[in-house]
Design a protein around this motif. Sequence first.
Motif, PDB file in Angstrom:
ATOM      1  N   ASP A  34       0.927  -1.140  -0.194  1.00  0.00           N
ATOM      2  CA  ASP A  34       0.035   0.054   0.037  1.00  0.00           C
ATOM      3  C   ASP A  34       1.004   1.146  -0.060  1.00  0.00           C
ATOM      4  O   ASP A  34       1.744   1.459   0.992  1.00  0.00           O
ATOM      5  CB  ASP A  34      -1.009   0.099   1.411  1.00  0.00           C
ATOM      6  N   ASP A 187      -5.388  -1.294   4.193  1.00  0.00           N
ATOM      7  CA  ASP A 187      -6.186  -0.806   5.451  1.00  0.00           C
ATOM      8  C   ASP A 187      -7.402  -0.338   4.755  1.00  0.00           C
ATOM      9  O   ASP A 187      -8.385   0.004   5.643  1.00  0.00           O
ATOM     10  CB  ASP A 187      -5.271   0.030   6.178  1.00  0.00           C
ATOM     11  N   GLY A 188      -7.517  -0.225   3.636  1.00  0.00           N
ATOM     12  CA  GLY A 188      -8.785  -0.175   2.986  1.00  0.00           C
ATOM     13  C   GLY A 188      -9.858  -0.817   3.061  1.00  0.00           C
ATOM     14  O   GLY A 188     -11.058  -0.446   3.012  1.00  0.00           O
ATOM     15  N   ASP A 226     -10.768   4.458   0.909  1.00  0.00           N
ATOM     16  CA  ASP A 226      -9.453   4.155   0.401  1.00  0.00           C
ATOM     17  C   ASP A 226      -9.279   3.309  -0.569  1.00  0.00           C
ATOM     18  O   ASP A 226     -10.349   2.291  -0.788  1.00  0.00           O
ATOM     19  CB  ASP A 226      -8.384   3.889   1.783  1.00  0.00           C
TER      20      ASP A 226
HETATM   21 CA    CA Z   1      -4.419   2.492   2.414  1.00  0.00          CA
END
Ligand code: CA
Length: 414
Positions: A34, A187-188, A226
């Motif tokens: 990421d 983390d999206g 995200d």
């Molecule tokens: Ca991210």
Amino acid sequence: MRVREHAGITDAGRRRRRNEDSFVVDPPFFVVADGMGGAQAGEVASRLAAAAFREYHDADDLDGERRLEAIIQEANRRIFERAQADTAAEGMGTTVTAALVDGGSVAIGHVGDSRAYRVRSSQIEQLTQDHSLVADLIRSGRLAPEEADAHPQRSVITRALGTDADVDVDTFTVDAEAGDLFLLCSDGLTSMVTDDEILDVARGSENLDRLAKALVKAANRRGGEDNVTVVLFALDEGEPGLQETVPMTVDGHGNASDLEDTLSGLEVPPHVRPTPPSEEVAEAREGETAIGWTPLPERRGDGSPARRGRTRPRRRLAGVSIVLAFAAVLLLAAFWGLANAHFVGAEEDGRIAVYQGLPYDVGGGVSLYRARYVSTVRAAQLSQDERQRLFDHDLMSYAAARDRLARFETEAVP
Ligand code: CA
């Protein structure tokens, strides 16, 4: 163990124009990266990390953890060198979470806040620890886990590939059993969907392709704030050599364009939908209507609202007054805070900073603070212990906050 089935997908989400995530599905390697950084630097960083895995072919005499460590260090060197050579790429970095299926176990290498999970016997277990500011705050008891998702600096990571010549890589090995499902994700996904919800979606999916798409869809339904990347692999008894040759998927970017079409037939199970505020739940239950985002009061045949609707006004009024009073207090506190309070935090790119105001978002993208001073020192250059002391959310004067940073600015080696 052999890889019985695998899948990988990435999607820009609903809010971002670009997709800075990359992934690799190339058994026995599985990777999610990421990226971060201005212009297109985040994409460059995560692609460089992915490329380091694809180009890796030797040294398989090392054990799984050491192979992952070697590749991740190589990726770090490449990204760091590119960032040094190109001013547009300065400060770029990426997370990396990688898995290597290694006989009867799975080795994991990890930097940043992407995650690895193992699903076994209807239980989901997060294998990696986030290297993030909010994770530090939770570990030091300064922040409750349930507050983390709303924290304005939840996307600040404290370790990344490419920001320094050296990087600390977490490596460890977990045992593997037939039937285990492994999930790597950015983390999206995890900032939009809880672990239990991931498990629920997993239970209802008939194969990993559909599961990957259903997870992306669940994140997008929650707002898709995200880029979302999901890599999955399931294990089975058997020799790795006998593994069915499934076409290799190494495209970290091109898979999402057809998402809308392919996802349109999929339904996220009803229990994965966002939980409405408790009062709405109560209202919906008493009125026997379905629980959804905004349940409407049940209407009778004559078109008038159901009984519940008529007895509510007084309680509503009291509720509104309480909310207004609370808002006024918050506003006063905010004004006081904005004028007098400062706290130490870090910018999206990891540079430590002094903020004027209070460390909260009030929703709708409005926060109660602004950066007053941004240092050249990055959070990643500090030790875990130093970070926990520095990012404690204590409110102080501007001078005191600058004093705190000054110590690190003189000590830190750029
Ligand atoms: Ca991210």
